[in-house]
Design an enzyme around this catalytic site. Sequence first.
Site, PDB file in Angstrom:
ATOM      1  N   PHE A  32       0.827  -1.212   0.000  1.00 57.24           N
ATOM      2  CA  PHE A  32       0.000   0.000   0.000  1.00 57.24           C
ATOM      3  C   PHE A  32       0.871   1.276   0.000  1.00 57.24           C
ATOM      4  O   PHE A  32       0.885   2.034  -0.982  1.00 57.24           O
ATOM      5  CB  PHE A  32      -0.931  -0.074   1.214  1.00 57.24           C
ATOM      6  CG  PHE A  32      -1.502   1.220   1.668  1.00 57.24           C
ATOM      7  CD1 PHE A  32      -2.145   2.081   0.782  1.00 57.24           C
ATOM      8  CD2 PHE A  32      -1.404   1.607   3.007  1.00 57.24           C
ATOM      9  CE1 PHE A  32      -2.683   3.283   1.215  1.00 57.24           C
ATOM     10  CE2 PHE A  32      -1.939   2.793   3.448  1.00 57.24           C
ATOM     11  CZ  PHE A  32      -2.561   3.637   2.562  1.00 57.24           C
ATOM     12  N   ASN A  53       8.158  -9.725  -1.507  1.00 55.59           N
ATOM     13  CA  ASN A  53       7.829 -11.140  -1.678  1.00 55.59           C
ATOM     14  C   ASN A  53       6.350 -11.343  -2.007  1.00 55.59           C
ATOM     15  O   ASN A  53       5.867 -12.471  -2.066  1.00 55.59           O
ATOM     16  CB  ASN A  53       8.233 -11.974  -0.443  1.00 55.59           C
ATOM     17  CG  ASN A  53       7.385 -11.648   0.783  1.00 55.59           C
ATOM     18  OD1 ASN A  53       6.534 -10.767   0.740  1.00 55.59           O
ATOM     19  ND2 ASN A  53       7.631 -12.356   1.870  1.00 55.59           N
ATOM     20  N   GLY A  57       1.580  -7.546  -0.583  1.00 57.43           N
ATOM     21  CA  GLY A  57       1.584  -6.603  -1.708  1.00 57.43           C
ATOM     22  C   GLY A  57       1.169  -7.282  -2.994  1.00 57.43           C
ATOM     23  O   GLY A  57       1.050  -8.509  -3.055  1.00 57.43           O
ATOM     24  N   ASP A  76      12.870 -12.028  -0.637  1.00 60.06           N
ATOM     25  CA  ASP A  76      12.564 -11.847   0.784  1.00 60.06           C
ATOM     26  C   ASP A  76      13.606 -10.957   1.445  1.00 60.06           C
ATOM     27  O   ASP A  76      14.810 -11.134   1.233  1.00 60.06           O
ATOM     28  CB  ASP A  76      12.538 -13.231   1.463  1.00 60.06           C
ATOM     29  CG  ASP A  76      11.764 -13.193   2.758  1.00 60.06           C
ATOM     30  OD1 ASP A  76      12.209 -12.500   3.700  1.00 60.06           O
ATOM     31  OD2 ASP A  76      10.702 -13.830   2.822  1.00 60.06           O
ATOM     32  N   ILE A  77      13.131 -10.065   2.277  1.00 59.79           N
ATOM     33  CA  ILE A  77      14.002  -9.142   2.996  1.00 59.79           C
ATOM     34  C   ILE A  77      14.938  -9.889   3.943  1.00 59.79           C
ATOM     35  O   ILE A  77      15.976  -9.375   4.345  1.00 59.79           O
ATOM     36  CB  ILE A  77      13.134  -8.086   3.746  1.00 59.79           C
ATOM     37  CG1 ILE A  77      13.991  -7.007   4.416  1.00 59.79           C
ATOM     38  CG2 ILE A  77      12.208  -8.710   4.764  1.00 59.79           C
ATOM     39  CD1 ILE A  77      14.681  -6.127   3.466  1.00 59.79           C
ATOM     40  N   ALA A  97       9.067  -3.110   3.903  1.00 58.61           N
ATOM     41  CA  ALA A  97       8.603  -4.505   3.993  1.00 58.61           C
ATOM     42  C   ALA A  97       8.456  -4.916   5.447  1.00 58.61           C
ATOM     43  O   ALA A  97       9.321  -4.633   6.270  1.00 58.61           O
ATOM     44  CB  ALA A  97       9.609  -5.430   3.294  1.00 58.61           C
ATOM     45  N   TYR A 164       4.750  -6.796  17.482  1.00 59.90           N
ATOM     46  CA  TYR A 164       4.954  -5.855  16.362  1.00 59.90           C
ATOM     47  C   TYR A 164       5.587  -4.553  16.861  1.00 59.90           C
ATOM     48  O   TYR A 164       6.596  -4.078  16.325  1.00 59.90           O
ATOM     49  CB  TYR A 164       3.597  -5.591  15.691  1.00 59.90           C
ATOM     50  CG  TYR A 164       3.611  -4.517  14.629  1.00 59.90           C
ATOM     51  CD1 TYR A 164       4.039  -4.794  13.334  1.00 59.90           C
ATOM     52  CD2 TYR A 164       3.186  -3.219  14.910  1.00 59.90           C
ATOM     53  CE1 TYR A 164       4.044  -3.813  12.360  1.00 59.90           C
ATOM     54  CE2 TYR A 164       3.189  -2.228  13.948  1.00 59.90           C
ATOM     55  CZ  TYR A 164       3.613  -2.530  12.666  1.00 59.90           C
ATOM     56  OH  TYR A 164       3.633  -1.546  11.710  1.00 59.90           O
ATOM     57  N   LYS A 168       9.428  -3.182  16.127  1.00 66.32           N
ATOM     58  CA  LYS A 168       9.679  -1.875  15.489  1.00 66.32           C
ATOM     59  C   LYS A 168      10.594  -1.031  16.381  1.00 66.32           C
ATOM     60  O   LYS A 168      11.490  -0.344  15.896  1.00 66.32           O
ATOM     61  CB  LYS A 168       8.360  -1.141  15.228  1.00 66.32           C
ATOM     62  CG  LYS A 168       7.496  -1.768  14.124  1.00 66.32           C
ATOM     63  CD  LYS A 168       8.081  -1.531  12.737  1.00 66.32           C
ATOM     64  CE  LYS A 168       7.124  -1.949  11.628  1.00 66.32           C
ATOM     65  NZ  LYS A 168       7.709  -1.808  10.293  1.00 66.32           N
ATOM     66  N   ILE A 224     -17.336  -2.460  14.844  1.00 65.96           N
ATOM     67  CA  ILE A 224     -16.363  -1.658  15.596  1.00 65.96           C
ATOM     68  C   ILE A 224     -15.950  -2.491  16.801  1.00 65.96           C
ATOM     69  O   ILE A 224     -16.794  -2.949  17.576  1.00 65.96           O
ATOM     70  CB  ILE A 224     -16.990  -0.312  16.030  1.00 65.96           C
ATOM     71  CG1 ILE A 224     -17.214   0.567  14.791  1.00 65.96           C
ATOM     72  CG2 ILE A 224     -16.102   0.390  17.050  1.00 65.96           C
ATOM     73  CD1 ILE A 224     -17.873   1.898  15.076  1.00 65.96           C
TER      74      ILE A 224
HETATM   75  N1  LIG Z   1      -0.482   1.277   7.124  1.00 70.22           N
HETATM   76  C1  LIG Z   1      -0.283   1.785   8.330  1.00 70.22           C
HETATM   77  O1  LIG Z   1      -1.181   2.400   8.926  1.00 70.22           O
HETATM   78  C2  LIG Z   1       1.056   1.633   9.016  1.00 70.22           C
HETATM   79  C3  LIG Z   1       1.215   2.158  10.301  1.00 70.22           C
HETATM   80  C4  LIG Z   1       2.436   2.024  10.946  1.00 70.22           C
HETATM   81  C5  LIG Z   1       3.503   1.418  10.293  1.00 70.22           C
HETATM   82  N2  LIG Z   1       3.329   0.903   9.043  1.00 70.22           N
HETATM   83  C6  LIG Z   1       4.478   0.262   8.402  1.00 70.22           C
HETATM   84  O2  LIG Z   1       4.596   0.747   7.082  1.00 70.22           O
HETATM   85  C7  LIG Z   1       5.144  -0.273   6.233  1.00 70.22           C
HETATM   86  C8  LIG Z   1       4.260  -0.467   5.005  1.00 70.22           C
HETATM   87  O3  LIG Z   1       2.973  -0.888   5.451  1.00 70.22           O
HETATM   88  P1  LIG Z   1       1.719  -0.992   4.465  1.00 70.22           P
HETATM   89  O4  LIG Z   1       0.552  -0.486   5.200  1.00 70.22           O
HETATM   90  O5  LIG Z   1       2.058  -0.422   3.134  1.00 70.22           O
HETATM   91  O6  LIG Z   1       1.557  -2.578   4.401  1.00 70.22           O
HETATM   92  P2  LIG Z   1       1.537  -3.581   3.139  1.00 70.22           P
HETATM   93  O7  LIG Z   1       1.228  -4.937   3.705  1.00 70.22           O
HETATM   94  O8  LIG Z   1       0.657  -3.078   2.073  1.00 70.22           O
HETATM   95  O9  LIG Z   1       3.039  -3.515   2.660  1.00 70.22           O
HETATM   96  C9  LIG Z   1       4.057  -4.358   3.171  1.00 70.22           C
HETATM   97  C10 LIG Z   1       4.784  -4.923   1.967  1.00 70.22           C
HETATM   98  O10 LIG Z   1       5.901  -5.715   2.440  1.00 70.22           O
HETATM   99  C11 LIG Z   1       5.922  -6.924   1.679  1.00 70.22           C
HETATM  100  N3  LIG Z   1       6.598  -7.941   2.508  1.00 70.22           N
HETATM  101  C12 LIG Z   1       6.129  -8.502   3.659  1.00 70.22           C
HETATM  102  N4  LIG Z   1       7.016  -9.374   4.138  1.00 70.22           N
HETATM  103  C13 LIG Z   1       8.093  -9.352   3.278  1.00 70.22           C
HETATM  104  C14 LIG Z   1       9.333 -10.040   3.258  1.00 70.22           C
HETATM  105  N5  LIG Z   1       9.665 -10.930   4.197  1.00 70.22           N
HETATM  106  N6  LIG Z   1      10.193  -9.769   2.239  1.00 70.22           N
HETATM  107  C15 LIG Z   1       9.846  -8.877   1.263  1.00 70.22           C
HETATM  108  N7  LIG Z   1       8.675  -8.205   1.243  1.00 70.22           N
HETATM  109  C16 LIG Z   1       7.807  -8.438   2.247  1.00 70.22           C
HETATM  110  C17 LIG Z   1       4.473  -7.246   1.396  1.00 70.22           C
HETATM  111  O11 LIG Z   1       4.270  -8.120   0.308  1.00 70.22           O
HETATM  112  C18 LIG Z   1       3.916  -5.842   1.123  1.00 70.22           C
HETATM  113  O12 LIG Z   1       4.050  -5.484  -0.240  1.00 70.22           O
HETATM  114  C19 LIG Z   1       5.297  -1.503   7.114  1.00 70.22           C
HETATM  115  O13 LIG Z   1       6.619  -1.569   7.587  1.00 70.22           O
HETATM  116  C20 LIG Z   1       4.351  -1.244   8.268  1.00 70.22           C
HETATM  117  O14 LIG Z   1       4.742  -1.921   9.440  1.00 70.22           O
HETATM  118  C21 LIG Z   1       2.124   0.991   8.395  1.00 70.22           C
END
Ligand SMILES: NC(=O)c1ccc[n+]([C@@H]2O[C@H](COP(=O)([O-])OP(=O)(O)OC[C@H]3O[C@@H](n4cnc5c(N)ncnc54)[C@H](O)[C@@H]3O)[C@@H](O)[C@H]2O)c1
Length: 330
Positions: A32, A53, A57, A76-77, A97, A164, A168, A224
Amino acid sequence: MGIGGDNIAIQFNHLQKDFGLAKYLVTGGAGFIGSHLVSALNGLDHQVIVLDNLSSGRRENIENWLGPNTCLVEGDIRDQSLVENLLAETAGAFHLAALVSVPQSIERPTESFSINLEGTLNLLEASRKQGNKKIVFASSAAVYGNRHSYPVSETMAGQPISPYGLHKLMCEQHAELFANLYNVNSVGMRFFNVYGPRQDPSSPYSGVISIFIDRLRRGLAPTIYGDGSQTRDFVYVGDVVQALIKAMNSKKQGFAAYNVGRGESVTINMLWQILCDVVGTNLPAKLGPAREGEIHTSLANISKIEAELGYKAEITLQEGLIKTYEWATQ
Ligand SMILES: NC(=O)c1ccc[n+]([C@@H]2O[C@H](COP(=O)([O-])OP(=O)(O)OC[C@H]3O[C@@H](n4cnc5c(N)ncnc54)[C@H](O)[C@@H]3O)[C@@H](O)[C@H]2O)c1
């Protein structure tokens, strides 16, 4: 539901003058937030390697930008040599990721440790070996846990209440150590609740706004969790991308953590009401049991990122909800 497209591309041309052309690694770039960053970097004429991966996504999220300037590496990361090889081709990395769900991290803490912490360490280590390439990584408001006073500031010690949030926070601590020991420059971005087009509503762990909009589209009442009095600081994905790019562009040395929110919060009950007003319905929501590991109150103090990076949250909640609803129903 629409996938991507230029109609939701976010304009960052005003950042161009400060930001030399370069090639960047974007981990999680098919997700996203990552897909919006890929779009913005393309708009600024940078080259991008996406490492993803595709666990949460989707290739379609970045299909429009794949070509001579942007490629997708499915991997993979946690693959140290792959991460090293890809970082070697770039000037720095945006690391997004992650295993992103708090409930999933409670169910699978060792997987969260491995993806969220060890994955980040792989990048920090690769940077150390390659002469300190800058790493801008996604941290989270989850590092704060439940607090007695709000808004939360970066000077407050972390008190996470989920694997989580803990992982972080440990990413940030390792990043600070790598800055002190090896001069690796990095920035931890404590995202609050990010929302916008392309957020996937299909999982029960998705962002609340994407789920609410999906229910509204189908004329169904959402659930909710808890009594709905919990508050969140919702920030539009375009503002988050702005913050990420400003962090990469910053000349500050060492490690820094920044809150990335709007500095305003609403209750979940109010959010549902605002969305119903946007759509013109008065469907009542159902109430379900509170979720384990969820914080009750969330509100960011954003004065540090405003002062040090020149960040400004530009999109109001109302404006962002309209944009997101329009995308979901296009
Ligand atoms: N969306 C939110 O409100 C929010 C809030 C706080 C933090 N975050 C952080 O922001 C980042 C992006 O989140 P997002 O909302 O876009 O989520 P998302 O799930 O859409 O994106 C995460 C991406 O990482 C990829 N991924 C997961 N594990 C992987 C691995 N082992 N190797 C390679 N790729 C991998 C997934 O396929 C995905 O494309 C994340 O680190 C998340 O923790 C998001």
